[in-house]
Structures are given as C-alpha cells and as structure tokens.
Design an enzyme around this catalytic site. Structure first.
Site, PDB file in Angstrom:
ATOM      1  N   ASP A 179       1.022  -9.434   7.895  1.00  0.00           N
ATOM      2  CA  ASP A 179      -0.371  -9.078   8.131  1.00  0.00           C
ATOM      3  C   ASP A 179      -0.567  -8.558   9.555  1.00  0.00           C
ATOM      4  OD1 ASP A 179      -3.159 -10.195   6.550  1.00  0.00           O
ATOM      5  OD2 ASP A 179      -3.304  -9.386   8.590  1.00  0.00           O
ATOM      6  N   ALA A 219      -6.026  -1.400   6.073  1.00  0.00           N
ATOM      7  CA  ALA A 219      -7.459  -1.705   6.001  1.00  0.00           C
ATOM      8  C   ALA A 219      -7.800  -2.009   4.553  1.00  0.00           C
ATOM      9  CB  ALA A 219      -8.284  -0.496   6.474  1.00  0.00           C
ATOM     10  N   ASN A 226     -10.715  -7.739   8.197  1.00  0.00           N
ATOM     11  CA  ASN A 226      -9.474  -6.952   8.124  1.00  0.00           C
ATOM     12  C   ASN A 226      -9.561  -5.668   8.952  1.00  0.00           C
ATOM     13  OD1 ASN A 226      -6.844  -6.560   7.301  1.00  0.00           O
ATOM     14  ND2 ASN A 226      -7.399  -5.536   5.399  1.00  0.00           N
ATOM     15  N   SER A 265     -12.822   7.549   8.952  1.00  0.00           N
ATOM     16  CA  SER A 265     -13.360   8.040   7.676  1.00  0.00           C
ATOM     17  C   SER A 265     -14.657   8.799   7.899  1.00  0.00           C
ATOM     18  CB  SER A 265     -13.621   6.833   6.775  1.00  0.00           C
ATOM     19  OG  SER A 265     -14.440   7.175   5.711  1.00  0.00           O
ATOM     20  N   TYR A 313     -17.980  -0.997   5.142  1.00  0.00           N
ATOM     21  CA  TYR A 313     -16.750  -0.210   5.316  1.00  0.00           C
ATOM     22  C   TYR A 313     -16.968   0.867   6.388  1.00  0.00           C
ATOM     23  CZ  TYR A 313     -13.077   3.188   4.461  1.00  0.00           C
ATOM     24  OH  TYR A 313     -12.030   4.068   4.640  1.00  0.00           O
ATOM     25  N   LYS A 348     -15.213   1.195  10.340  1.00  0.00           N
ATOM     26  CA  LYS A 348     -14.498   2.326  10.953  1.00  0.00           C
ATOM     27  C   LYS A 348     -15.194   2.742  12.259  1.00  0.00           C
ATOM     28  CE  LYS A 348     -11.291   2.631   7.873  1.00  0.00           C
ATOM     29  NZ  LYS A 348      -9.887   2.391   8.183  1.00  0.00           N
ATOM     30  N   PHE A 350     -11.794  12.931   4.895  1.00  0.00           N
ATOM     31  CA  PHE A 350     -12.793  13.026   3.836  1.00  0.00           C
ATOM     32  C   PHE A 350     -12.114  12.436   2.582  1.00  0.00           C
ATOM     33  CE2 PHE A 350     -16.703  14.999   5.507  1.00  0.00           C
ATOM     34  CZ  PHE A 350     -16.349  14.892   6.845  1.00  0.00           C
ATOM     35  N   ILE A 375     -19.845   9.125 -14.945  1.00  0.00           N
ATOM     36  CA  ILE A 375     -20.360   9.858 -13.771  1.00  0.00           C
ATOM     37  C   ILE A 375     -21.581   9.104 -13.267  1.00  0.00           C
ATOM     38  CG2 ILE A 375     -21.338  12.026 -12.927  1.00  0.00           C
ATOM     39  CD1 ILE A 375     -20.074  13.479 -15.248  1.00  0.00           C
ATOM     40  N   ARG A 384     -17.808  16.443  -3.031  1.00  0.00           N
ATOM     41  CA  ARG A 384     -16.942  15.853  -2.008  1.00  0.00           C
ATOM     42  C   ARG A 384     -15.871  16.858  -1.604  1.00  0.00           C
ATOM     43  NH1 ARG A 384     -20.640  13.093  -1.919  1.00  0.00           N
ATOM     44  NH2 ARG A 384     -20.840  10.849  -2.248  1.00  0.00           N
ATOM     45  N   GLY A 397     -26.492   4.495  -1.759  1.00  0.00           N
ATOM     46  CA  GLY A 397     -25.695   4.880  -0.593  1.00  0.00           C
ATOM     47  C   GLY A 397     -24.640   5.932  -0.878  1.00  0.00           C
TER      48      GLY A 397
HETATM   49  N1  LIG Z   1      -7.980   7.221   0.633  1.00  0.00           N
HETATM   50  C1  LIG Z   1      -8.965   7.913   1.221  1.00  0.00           C
HETATM   51  O1  LIG Z   1      -9.505   8.869   0.653  1.00  0.00           O
HETATM   52  C2  LIG Z   1      -9.423   7.528   2.607  1.00  0.00           C
HETATM   53  C3  LIG Z   1     -10.525   8.204   3.172  1.00  0.00           C
HETATM   54  C4  LIG Z   1     -10.932   7.863   4.464  1.00  0.00           C
HETATM   55  C5  LIG Z   1     -10.252   6.899   5.181  1.00  0.00           C
HETATM   56  N2  LIG Z   1      -9.199   6.241   4.601  1.00  0.00           N
HETATM   57  C6  LIG Z   1      -8.502   5.214   5.395  1.00  0.00           C
HETATM   58  O2  LIG Z   1      -7.117   5.517   5.390  1.00  0.00           O
HETATM   59  C7  LIG Z   1      -6.341   4.315   5.439  1.00  0.00           C
HETATM   60  C8  LIG Z   1      -5.342   4.313   4.320  1.00  0.00           C
HETATM   61  O3  LIG Z   1      -6.023   4.452   3.082  1.00  0.00           O
HETATM   62  P1  LIG Z   1      -5.221   4.426   1.702  1.00  0.00           P
HETATM   63  O4  LIG Z   1      -6.024   5.183   0.706  1.00  0.00           O
HETATM   64  O5  LIG Z   1      -3.821   4.794   1.955  1.00  0.00           O
HETATM   65  O6  LIG Z   1      -5.344   2.876   1.352  1.00  0.00           O
HETATM   66  P2  LIG Z   1      -4.256   1.910   0.665  1.00  0.00           P
HETATM   67  O7  LIG Z   1      -5.029   0.723   0.198  1.00  0.00           O
HETATM   68  O8  LIG Z   1      -3.433   2.655  -0.316  1.00  0.00           O
HETATM   69  O9  LIG Z   1      -3.322   1.501   1.873  1.00  0.00           O
HETATM   70  C9  LIG Z   1      -3.661   0.501   2.787  1.00  0.00           C
HETATM   71  C10 LIG Z   1      -2.438  -0.366   2.961  1.00  0.00           C
HETATM   72  O10 LIG Z   1      -2.734  -1.326   3.945  1.00  0.00           O
HETATM   73  C11 LIG Z   1      -2.208  -2.563   3.544  1.00  0.00           C
HETATM   74  N3  LIG Z   1      -2.999  -3.589   4.224  1.00  0.00           N
HETATM   75  C12 LIG Z   1      -4.312  -3.872   4.084  1.00  0.00           C
HETATM   76  N4  LIG Z   1      -4.663  -4.840   4.924  1.00  0.00           N
HETATM   77  C13 LIG Z   1      -3.557  -5.171   5.638  1.00  0.00           C
HETATM   78  C14 LIG Z   1      -3.274  -6.080   6.671  1.00  0.00           C
HETATM   79  N5  LIG Z   1      -4.220  -6.892   7.179  1.00  0.00           N
HETATM   80  N6  LIG Z   1      -2.022  -6.149   7.171  1.00  0.00           N
HETATM   81  C15 LIG Z   1      -1.044  -5.342   6.694  1.00  0.00           C
HETATM   82  N7  LIG Z   1      -1.241  -4.452   5.710  1.00  0.00           N
HETATM   83  C16 LIG Z   1      -2.492  -4.362   5.189  1.00  0.00           C
HETATM   84  C17 LIG Z   1      -2.302  -2.585   2.031  1.00  0.00           C
HETATM   85  O11 LIG Z   1      -1.345  -3.454   1.448  1.00  0.00           O
HETATM   86  C18 LIG Z   1      -2.031  -1.124   1.693  1.00  0.00           C
HETATM   87  O12 LIG Z   1      -0.664  -0.917   1.430  1.00  0.00           O
HETATM   88  C19 LIG Z   1      -7.359   3.172   5.384  1.00  0.00           C
HETATM   89  O13 LIG Z   1      -7.585   2.731   6.701  1.00  0.00           O
HETATM   90  C20 LIG Z   1      -8.593   3.822   4.824  1.00  0.00           C
HETATM   91  O14 LIG Z   1      -9.751   3.159   5.242  1.00  0.00           O
HETATM   92  C21 LIG Z   1      -8.771   6.526   3.341  1.00  0.00           C
END
Ligand SMILES: NC(=O)c1ccc[n+]([C@@H]2O[C@H](COP(=O)([O-])OP(=O)(O)OC[C@H]3O[C@@H](n4cnc5c(N)ncnc54)[C@H](O)[C@@H]3O)[C@@H](O)[C@H]2O)c1
Length: 341
Positions: free
Chosen positions: A54, A78, A95, A120, A144, A148, A172, A209, A223, A286
């Site tokens: 973690d 996250a 987290n 984000s 959320y 960020k 995005f 939808i 989006r 939202g």
């Molecule tokens: N997916 C999107 O469209 C999107 C858009 C904007 C921002 N983000 C940001 O991008 C990042 C990655 O997103 P994603 O879609 O790959 O998410 P994801 O859930 O696939 O990956 C996040 C990873 O973090 C790990 N994790 C969570 N909390 C943890 C902790 N405390 N310690 C260690 N590992 C931890 C999870 O196991 C997971 O593997 C995130 O910060 C998310 O907020 C994603």
C-alpha cells in the site's frame, strides 16, 4: 544516449499505470511497481518488479526508497470510482489524499523530487466554458474530484516548501488497450463506458444510458476519449520536461473532440458487429453534459500529440482485449509475482 533511470510506478498494475510502465520499460528504464492489487488483479509481466503493498505504508516506502535508486515517481494509485467516492468519501480521501501525502513525505525524506501525478478533468466540475483549459476554475462535484484537486494543492505547497517538482496530468476519459501486450482496462466493478458497452454486447446484457435530455445534439453526455497509450506517452514527455529543469505545472490530456454516449454505442456496434440492448434512465447527479479538453498546452509545451485516439481504433483495441479476457478462466491462472522487500 538514453540514461536508464529507476522509476517507482504506484498503481502500476492498474489500467493506465501498466501501459505507462511498459512504455517506460521500452525506453530503457527500470520499473518498480507498488500496487496493493485491490481488485485481486494479477500482474505477471517480466519487465517490472511488482511489489504488492500500500502506498500508505510508510515503512514499506522506506524500504523501497532505501533499496532502489529511485529517481522519479509516477503516482497512479488511487480509488477511481466517482460514485463510490460520494457514498464513501472517507475511503476516497484517505487513499487519494492521505496516502498521497505519505508518499510525498517519503519522497522528500529520501531526496526524490520528481513526480508525475495522475490528476483528472474531475477537478473542474461543471464547465463554465468549453473546451476546458488548465486555468479553468476548480469546482469539483464529488469527493473524487476534490481528492485530485487537494492532491494538486498539496503538491504546489510541497514544491514551494521542499523543492518538489511535479507535473499533474489531468486525463479526460482514458480508453483503448494494448491487447498485443495483454494490457487493457479491468476495473472491478467497471464503471467506464467502453468496457461496459463491450461486456453488454458480448453477453447480451442491457446497457443503460443515464440522461437522454442533456443539452447536446443527441441528448446524451459528450466526453473526450483519449487512448491509454497516448496518456502513457504524455508521461514520458512530462518526465523529460521535468528532467530538462522546467517548472511544475498541470496539463490537460484529451483530443479536444468529444463523442456522445450514442456515438460510442454506434462505434461499438460497428466494430463488434454485435447488437446492443439499450435502456434509458434519468440523468445522474453531477454529470456535466459535455467535458472536452483544450490540450493546446500539452501539444505546445510537451510536443504531445494523441496519435492513437481515433474512436473506432480505441474500441477495436478494447474489444480485442475483452476477447482475450474471455478466453481466460475466470479466476486467473496467472500467478501474481510478489516481490518481498
Ligand atoms: N481511467 C480514467 O479514465 C482516468 C481519468 C482521470 C484520472 N484517472 C486517474 O488515473 C489513475 C489510474 O487510473 P486507472 O484507470 O488506471 O485506475 P486503476 O484502478 O486501473 O488503477 C489504480 C491502481 O492503483 C492500485 N491502488 C489503489 N490504491 C492503492 C494504494 N493505496 N496502494 C497501492 N496501490 C493502490 C489499484 O490496485 C490499481 O491497480 C488514478 O489515479 C485515476 O484517478 C483515471
């Protein structure tokens, strides 16, 4: 000649982190992934050292920063579910904010000052003007989005006080996959439109939808979808930007072109040749009608170009990945490689 660096990728077993880690590896860097594998996902790629743990575990961070010559951190870890952040803000803030603070403190104490952070478009909230530029006000609509925004605020203060140098990349909507590398989107529960649509089409499930009376041409939300590989590439460029001595800042990552939910449904049907049972429900609280990025700053400063973000190409790669997943047994035969530190 490329200098190999050791880069800590938190959340590197997740969707965007894994694609970025692969790209970093292909650039010649050594990759240390720290991921708690919260979705019980497996990670068995030979190109990274994956430590199960973690980000909030300060003792583990001490060990990692002592054991490896880490030059930079890319912080993806996250909780990403907006809806769950509303019902369980405690988990989200802990987290995404508290654990980020723990990471920043460990970085400071070990003299690691370079950070690329996964931010984000959720920081902006309801757009006052479109497309969204980086200087748009921050009015997050969910814990959320707050998390960020708060993390970015903390990073700014750490930059002033402790010399942290960071780039916040405001993604995005990430989409697409790298099926040839067995990488793609696997959230559990899944809340993102493309994998949800593909699941619905492949398993003949109804796709709902939310909101068909938005102020958009077909009434559904618009989006800005950007290929995960383009997002990964922006991390490489952001790292080079910081290495060149440039100052901390934020960049939007989007194509500048949005697609409505109905347009994405159409693309999924065209690519898969499958029909999709559709239901319509009311708007979700939202949910802004339109979120589209102005990514001029990333294009001009980072020389970043989204090269893989054509809608049908993104759907195609996500579909190929979904088909691969279908071929696998439900409980993975792939063993999680966990390194003891
Ligand atoms: N997916 C999107 O469209 C999107 C858009 C904007 C921002 N983000 C940001 O991008 C990042 C990655 O997103 P994603 O879609 O790959 O998410 P994801 O859930 O696939 O990956 C996040 C990873 O973090 C790990 N994790 C969570 N909390 C943890 C902790 N405390 N310690 C260690 N590992 C931890 C999870 O196991 C997971 O593997 C995130 O910060 C998310 O907020 C994603």
């Amino acid at each position: 000649m490329l200098t190999m660096h050791t880069i800590l990728v938190t959340g590197g077993a997740g969707y965007i982190g894994s694609h970025t880690a692969l790209l970093l590896h292909q650039q010649g860097h050594q990759i240390i992934i720290l991921d708690s594998l919260v979705y019980n996902q497996s990670f068995d790629f030979p190109w990274a050292i994956c430590i199960k743990g973690d980000v909030g575990d300060r003792h583990l961070l001490e060990t990692i920063f002592t054991q490896y010559p880490i030059t930079a951190v890319m912080h993806f870890a996250a909780f990403i579910e907006v809806g769950r952040s509303v019902t369980n803000p405690d988990l989200c803030y802990h987290n995404n904010v508290v654990n980020t603070l723990t990471l920043l403190n460990a970085m400071r104490d070990h003299g690691v000052s370079t950070l690329i952070f996964s931010s984000s478009c959720a920081v902006y909230g309801e757009p006052q003007r479109l497309p969204l530029t980086e200087d748009h006000s921050h009015n997050p609509l969910s814990p959320y989005g707050d998390s960020k925004h708060m993390a970015e605020c903390i990073m700014h203060r750490y930059a002033d006080a402790y010399g942290l140098r960071f780039v916040a990349l405001r993604y995005f909507n990430a989409a697409g996959a790298l099926p040839e590398h067995n990488l793609g989107e696997r959230h559990e529960p899944e809340t993102h439109i493309m994998p949800l649509l593909l699941r619905a089409a492949m398993h003949k499930k109804v796709f709902t939808i939310f909101g068909t009376n938005h102020a958009t041409p077909d009434g559904t939300c618009i989006r800005d979808y950007v290929h995960v590989l383009d997002i990964a590439d922006a991390h490489i460029k952001a790292y080079a930007y910081l290495q060149a001595g440039n100052q901390s800042t934020a960049f939007n990552l989007g194509t500048g072109h949005g697609f409505s939910v109905r347009e994405v449904i159409g693309a999924v049907q065209e690519v898969t040749g499958l029909s999709l049972p559709i239901a319509c429900a009311g708007r979700r609280a939202g949910d802004p009608a339109i979120l589209v990025a102005d990514a001029t700053k990333a294009r001009e400063v980072l020389e970043w170009q989204p090269r893989h973000s054509e809608l049908h190409a993104m759907v195609r790669s996500a579909y190929q990945f979904a088909l691969l997943q279908q071929e696998k047994p439900v409980s993975g035969i792939r063993e999680v490689k966990q390194k003891q530190v």
